[in-house]
Structures are given as C-alpha cells and as structure tokens.
Design an enzyme around this catalytic site. Sequence first.
Site, PDB file in Angstrom:
ATOM      1  N   LEU A   1     -68.741 -53.672  24.074  1.00 60.21           N
ATOM      2  CA  LEU A   1     -68.063 -53.179  25.263  1.00 60.21           C
ATOM      3  C   LEU A   1     -66.799 -53.973  25.506  1.00 60.21           C
ATOM      4  O   LEU A   1     -66.677 -55.115  25.099  1.00 60.21           O
ATOM      5  CB  LEU A   1     -68.955 -53.356  26.501  1.00 60.21           C
ATOM      6  CG  LEU A   1     -70.248 -52.567  26.542  1.00 60.21           C
ATOM      7  CD1 LEU A   1     -71.029 -52.949  27.784  1.00 60.21           C
ATOM      8  CD2 LEU A   1     -69.963 -51.094  26.556  1.00 60.21           C
ATOM      9  N   ASP A   2     -65.876 -53.368  26.214  1.00 63.27           N
ATOM     10  CA  ASP A   2     -64.708 -54.122  26.666  1.00 63.27           C
ATOM     11  C   ASP A   2     -65.211 -55.240  27.565  1.00 63.27           C
ATOM     12  O   ASP A   2     -66.178 -55.057  28.301  1.00 63.27           O
ATOM     13  CB  ASP A   2     -63.775 -53.220  27.479  1.00 63.27           C
ATOM     14  CG  ASP A   2     -63.352 -51.976  26.720  1.00 63.27           C
ATOM     15  OD1 ASP A   2     -63.404 -51.997  25.489  1.00 63.27           O
ATOM     16  OD2 ASP A   2     -62.974 -51.005  27.381  1.00 63.27           O
ATOM     17  N   LYS A   3     -64.541 -56.373  27.536  1.00 64.65           N
ATOM     18  CA  LYS A   3     -65.026 -57.507  28.334  1.00 64.65           C
ATOM     19  C   LYS A   3     -65.012 -57.212  29.826  1.00 64.65           C
ATOM     20  O   LYS A   3     -65.768 -57.798  30.583  1.00 64.65           O
ATOM     21  CB  LYS A   3     -64.231 -58.766  28.019  1.00 64.65           C
ATOM     22  CG  LYS A   3     -62.796 -58.728  28.444  1.00 64.65           C
ATOM     23  CD  LYS A   3     -62.083 -60.003  28.084  1.00 64.65           C
ATOM     24  CE  LYS A   3     -60.626 -59.926  28.517  1.00 64.65           C
ATOM     25  NZ  LYS A   3     -59.916 -61.142  28.204  1.00 64.65           N
TER      26      LYS A   3
ATOM     27  N   THR B   1     -65.957 -54.388  31.175  1.00 65.20           N
ATOM     28  CA  THR B   1     -66.998 -53.404  31.475  1.00 65.20           C
ATOM     29  C   THR B   1     -68.324 -54.117  31.669  1.00 65.20           C
ATOM     30  O   THR B   1     -68.703 -54.970  30.874  1.00 65.20           O
ATOM     31  CB  THR B   1     -67.124 -52.391  30.318  1.00 65.20           C
ATOM     32  OG1 THR B   1     -65.861 -51.785  30.103  1.00 65.20           O
ATOM     33  CG2 THR B   1     -68.147 -51.328  30.628  1.00 65.20           C
TER      34      THR B   1
ATOM     35  N   ARG C   1     -61.477 -45.225  28.752  1.00 67.64           N
ATOM     36  CA  ARG C   1     -60.284 -45.645  29.479  1.00 67.64           C
ATOM     37  C   ARG C   1     -59.062 -44.815  29.067  1.00 67.64           C
ATOM     38  O   ARG C   1     -58.267 -44.382  29.902  1.00 67.64           O
ATOM     39  CB  ARG C   1     -60.050 -47.132  29.234  1.00 67.64           C
ATOM     40  CG  ARG C   1     -61.200 -47.982  29.785  1.00 67.64           C
ATOM     41  CD  ARG C   1     -61.194 -49.381  29.261  1.00 67.64           C
ATOM     42  NE  ARG C   1     -60.007 -50.108  29.711  1.00 67.64           N
ATOM     43  CZ  ARG C   1     -59.776 -51.377  29.413  1.00 67.64           C
ATOM     44  NH1 ARG C   1     -60.643 -52.054  28.678  1.00 67.64           N
ATOM     45  NH2 ARG C   1     -58.686 -51.963  29.853  1.00 67.64           N
TER      46      ARG C   1
END
Length: 168
Positions: free
Chosen positions: A2-4, A6, A103
């Site tokens: 995951l994106d940091k 999120t 996103r």
Amino acid sequence: RLDKETSGCLCFARNRRAQKVLSVQFAKHGAQRRYRCIVVGGPRQDSDTLTGRIGRGRDGRRAVVADNHPGKNAITHFEVVQRFEHASELKIRLETGRTHQIRIHMAHIGCPILGEPVYGDPQEKNQRAPRLMLHATQLDLEHPATGRRMHFTAELPEQFTAFLASLN
C-alpha cells in the site's frame, strides 16, 4: 503493498517463496482488495468501472495515458456510499493493482481523494483533510503455504470516521 499514506490491511511475505506465490496471486487477480475513500465532489454515476492505461504523463508523474503511450491496463470499480455537499464517500474494488491506481483514477475523473498530496491540491479549501482519506478495508487471498483462503478486514480508523462525521 500500500501507499504509505493509506491505512488498513497490509500483506507481507515472510520469505522469497511466499513472496513469489503472493505476487502471482495479485498479478492474476486472485487476491481481492476493497477500499473506502472520501473524494472531492463526487462522480456523476452512483457506481461505475474506471478503465484506463496507467503510465507516465508529460510531467513524469503517473497518470492515465492514451492507448498509444506506454502504460499498463488498470480497472477500478466504485460505488458511492454517501454524498455530502462538497465530497462523497466511495467503496472501491480493485481488479488490477497498479501503483497509485485508485488515486490516479479518482483524480482523472475530477474527484481526487481528500488530502491527496500528489494528484490533488490539499491546500485547496475543499480538498483539505487530516490525512489521505483512503483506507484498505478488506483483503482476501490464499495463504502462500497452505493454499487456504484467508479473509482480513480493517475497520475505518477514528480519524477517518471523525472526518466523515464532520461532513454532515
């Protein structure tokens, strides 16, 4: 991965063999991922499927690109949970898993995620939020060693629910 920014469900492989098995699952769409997010404004439809190739835009950032540009197909399904005056809460299901896919797709349709630092403008009054309003609520996958189907969930964090309450 995951994106940091999120929150929510996250999967780690404990060894290279497990990493290979999990990578194949994600690549072949065997793992199911569901998210909740709050976006600026709201999509026209109450539910839809977003498709578009994700590659590099002219500015070098990831973006939805034309078919004649290098990129990878991306498929994002969404459903509106509730609409507010200047925002909407969405349920998201990924069919593919490209970097920043949710996103990018949301920004591409004119509904960037609130608090979005890359594909939105968090300084803009109607885009401000205490954090990126994207949360991984569910992850279903097969255990890399046993093959058993596993289901994980993560409740919306307090910061997310408090922000939702402030929109009413």
